[in-house]
Design a protein around this motif. Structure first.
Motif, PDB file in Angstrom:
ATOM      1  N   ASN A  50       0.816  -1.208   0.000  1.00 33.20           N
ATOM      2  CA  ASN A  50       0.000   0.000   0.000  1.00 33.20           C
ATOM      3  C   ASN A  50       0.851   1.260   0.000  1.00 33.20           C
ATOM      4  O   ASN A  50       0.348   2.353  -0.107  1.00 33.20           O
ATOM      5  N   THR A  51       2.140   1.133   0.138  1.00 30.75           N
ATOM      6  CA  THR A  51       3.060   2.262   0.103  1.00 30.75           C
ATOM      7  C   THR A  51       4.057   2.055  -1.020  1.00 30.75           C
ATOM      8  O   THR A  51       4.040   1.037  -1.696  1.00 30.75           O
ATOM      9  N   ASN A  52       4.951   2.969  -1.209  1.00 33.71           N
ATOM     10  CA  ASN A  52       5.922   2.884  -2.304  1.00 33.71           C
ATOM     11  C   ASN A  52       7.093   1.981  -1.945  1.00 33.71           C
ATOM     12  O   ASN A  52       8.197   2.446  -1.693  1.00 33.71           O
ATOM     13  N   ALA A  53       6.865   0.703  -1.930  1.00 34.94           N
ATOM     14  CA  ALA A  53       7.922  -0.259  -1.630  1.00 34.94           C
ATOM     15  C   ALA A  53       8.710  -0.563  -2.900  1.00 34.94           C
ATOM     16  O   ALA A  53       8.186  -0.508  -4.003  1.00 34.94           O
ATOM     17  N   ASP A  54       9.978  -0.900  -2.733  1.00 35.66           N
ATOM     18  CA  ASP A  54      10.802  -1.266  -3.872  1.00 35.66           C
ATOM     19  C   ASP A  54      10.730  -2.757  -4.168  1.00 35.66           C
ATOM     20  O   ASP A  54      11.041  -3.186  -5.268  1.00 35.66           O
ATOM     21  N   ASN A  55      10.326  -3.554  -3.178  1.00 37.90           N
ATOM     22  CA  ASN A  55      10.220  -4.993  -3.365  1.00 37.90           C
ATOM     23  C   ASN A  55       9.246  -5.563  -2.342  1.00 37.90           C
ATOM     24  O   ASN A  55       9.276  -5.165  -1.178  1.00 37.90           O
ATOM     25  N   VAL A  56       8.386  -6.487  -2.767  1.00 34.03           N
ATOM     26  CA  VAL A  56       7.429  -7.150  -1.876  1.00 34.03           C
ATOM     27  C   VAL A  56       7.583  -8.650  -2.083  1.00 34.03           C
ATOM     28  O   VAL A  56       7.657  -9.118  -3.212  1.00 34.03           O
ATOM     29  N   ARG A  57       7.639  -9.394  -0.987  1.00 30.44           N
ATOM     30  CA  ARG A  57       7.767 -10.847  -1.094  1.00 30.44           C
ATOM     31  C   ARG A  57       6.857 -11.527  -0.083  1.00 30.44           C
ATOM     32  O   ARG A  57       6.833 -11.167   1.094  1.00 30.44           O
ATOM     33  N   ALA A  59      -2.794 -15.191   9.720  1.00 27.73           N
ATOM     34  CA  ALA A  59      -2.784 -14.224   8.628  1.00 27.73           C
ATOM     35  C   ALA A  59      -1.642 -14.530   7.667  1.00 27.73           C
ATOM     36  O   ALA A  59      -0.594 -15.031   8.069  1.00 27.73           O
ATOM     37  N   ASN A  60      -1.849 -14.215   6.395  1.00 29.86           N
ATOM     38  CA  ASN A  60      -0.794 -14.323   5.400  1.00 29.86           C
ATOM     39  C   ASN A  60       0.101 -13.097   5.522  1.00 29.86           C
ATOM     40  O   ASN A  60      -0.376 -11.974   5.699  1.00 29.86           O
ATOM     41  N   LEU A  61       1.409 -13.330   5.407  1.00 29.79           N
ATOM     42  CA  LEU A  61       2.380 -12.270   5.659  1.00 29.79           C
ATOM     43  C   LEU A  61       3.287 -12.043   4.447  1.00 29.79           C
ATOM     44  O   LEU A  61       3.519 -12.950   3.653  1.00 29.79           O
ATOM     45  N   CYS A  62       3.798 -10.842   4.358  1.00 29.69           N
ATOM     46  CA  CYS A  62       4.791 -10.534   3.334  1.00 29.69           C
ATOM     47  C   CYS A  62       5.844  -9.619   3.948  1.00 29.69           C
ATOM     48  O   CYS A  62       5.647  -9.046   5.015  1.00 29.69           O
ATOM     49  N   ALA A  63       6.967  -9.527   3.282  1.00 24.86           N
ATOM     50  CA  ALA A  63       8.033  -8.613   3.676  1.00 24.86           C
ATOM     51  C   ALA A  63       8.090  -7.506   2.633  1.00 24.86           C
ATOM     52  O   ALA A  63       7.969  -7.759   1.437  1.00 24.86           O
ATOM     53  N   VAL A  64       8.253  -6.278   3.104  1.00 30.12           N
ATOM     54  CA  VAL A  64       8.269  -5.112   2.228  1.00 30.12           C
ATOM     55  C   VAL A  64       9.632  -4.440   2.373  1.00 30.12           C
ATOM     56  O   VAL A  64      10.011  -4.035   3.475  1.00 30.12           O
ATOM     57  N   ALA A  65      10.382  -4.358   1.278  1.00 33.52           N
ATOM     58  CA  ALA A  65      11.728  -3.780   1.323  1.00 33.52           C
ATOM     59  C   ALA A  65      11.770  -2.431   0.607  1.00 33.52           C
ATOM     60  O   ALA A  65      11.096  -2.241  -0.411  1.00 33.52           O
ATOM     61  N   ARG A  66      12.565  -1.544   1.164  1.00 34.24           N
ATOM     62  CA  ARG A  66      12.797  -0.226   0.568  1.00 34.24           C
ATOM     63  C   ARG A  66      14.298   0.001   0.461  1.00 34.24           C
ATOM     64  O   ARG A  66      15.050  -0.323   1.380  1.00 34.24           O
ATOM     65  N   ASP A  67      14.713   0.607  -0.637  1.00 32.49           N
ATOM     66  CA  ASP A  67      16.124   0.938  -0.815  1.00 32.49           C
ATOM     67  C   ASP A  67      16.512   2.069   0.119  1.00 32.49           C
ATOM     68  O   ASP A  67      15.760   3.033   0.294  1.00 32.49           O
ATOM     69  N   VAL A  68      17.686   1.941   0.723  1.00 33.24           N
ATOM     70  CA  VAL A  68      18.205   2.990   1.597  1.00 33.24           C
ATOM     71  C   VAL A  68      19.216   3.834   0.833  1.00 33.24           C
ATOM     72  O   VAL A  68      19.120   5.050   0.794  1.00 33.24           O
ATOM     73  N   ARG A  69      20.204   3.180   0.208  1.00 32.24           N
ATOM     74  CA  ARG A  69      21.206   3.914  -0.574  1.00 32.24           C
ATOM     75  C   ARG A  69      22.001   2.945  -1.440  1.00 32.24           C
ATOM     76  O   ARG A  69      22.032   1.743  -1.195  1.00 32.24           O
TER      77      ARG A  69
END
Length: 195
Positions: A127-134, A146-156
């Motif tokens: 629902n947000t600007n994630a760079d990768n969802v798994r 509940a079904n779960l996912c990991a949401v990754a965002r680039d730092v640098r």
């Protein structure tokens, strides 16, 4: 020469979008398709619950030239995967149905508990600007989990070059190797659906 007005252009852009939304609504509600078809979202758990996120690194290197053109992308992908892998076990161990339901309820959604093997290859959108969802699996609580996912965002991402005699040097410049180091942060998320 007739130049279309800006309002006319905007109406033309909205038209196909409106048609697509009507078609999606008809497909989901009239044809018995489950909410997996596009109404599922990965909603991040708030940091106050337990989810501080995990930051991880990814590295890549190549000789300067054509091979190094995507070196930053390779490093970013590795950092995202490393961060998602680091948070996955924490998500699976600690997120209960209640925690998931509370996160979804904040947005007037419900935690999705239905089994769906397609999420492994095609995870729901964040629902947000994630760079990768798994998709990482089902949380604590058996069949009601509940079904779960990991949401990754680039730092640098940082790059540097060093002279390397093992790299080709056809252009007359000293041969050099490019190193890229990326960092990404991942957080736990719950797959939520519209009620």
């Amino acid at each position: 020469m007739n130049v279309p007005k800006e309002g006319h252009r905007q109406a033309m852009k909205i038209g196909p979008l409106t048609c697509n939304m009507i078609a999606l609504f008809a497909a989901v509600f009239c044809c018995g398709i489950s909410s997996v078809s596009g109404a599922d979202f990965c909603i991040e758990l708030p940091g106050s619950e337990f989810n501080r996120g995990h930051e991880r690194r990814g590295d890549a290197d190549a000789c300067a030239g054509d091979v190094s053109s995507n070196i930053k992308d390779v490093a970013r992908d590795r950092a995202r995967n490393n961060a998602n892998n680091a948070i996955a076990s924490q998500c699976l161990r600690n997120v209960t149905h209640t925690i998931g339901q509370q996160a979804c309820a904040r947005l007037n959604l419900v935690a999705n508990t239905s089994p769906n093997s397609r999420w492994t290859d095609f995870p729901p959108a964040a629902n947000t600007n994630a760079d990768n969802v798994r998709y990482v699996g089902r949380g604590v609580g058996g069949s009601a989990s509940a079904n779960l996912c990991a949401v990754a965002r680039d730092v640098r991402v940082r790059t540097r070059g060093v002279v390397d005699a093992q790299c080709p040097h056809d252009s007359g410049l000293l041969p050099h190797r490019i190193f890229a180091t990326a960092r990404a942060r991942a957080r736990c998320a719950v797959i939520c659906s519209s009620p």
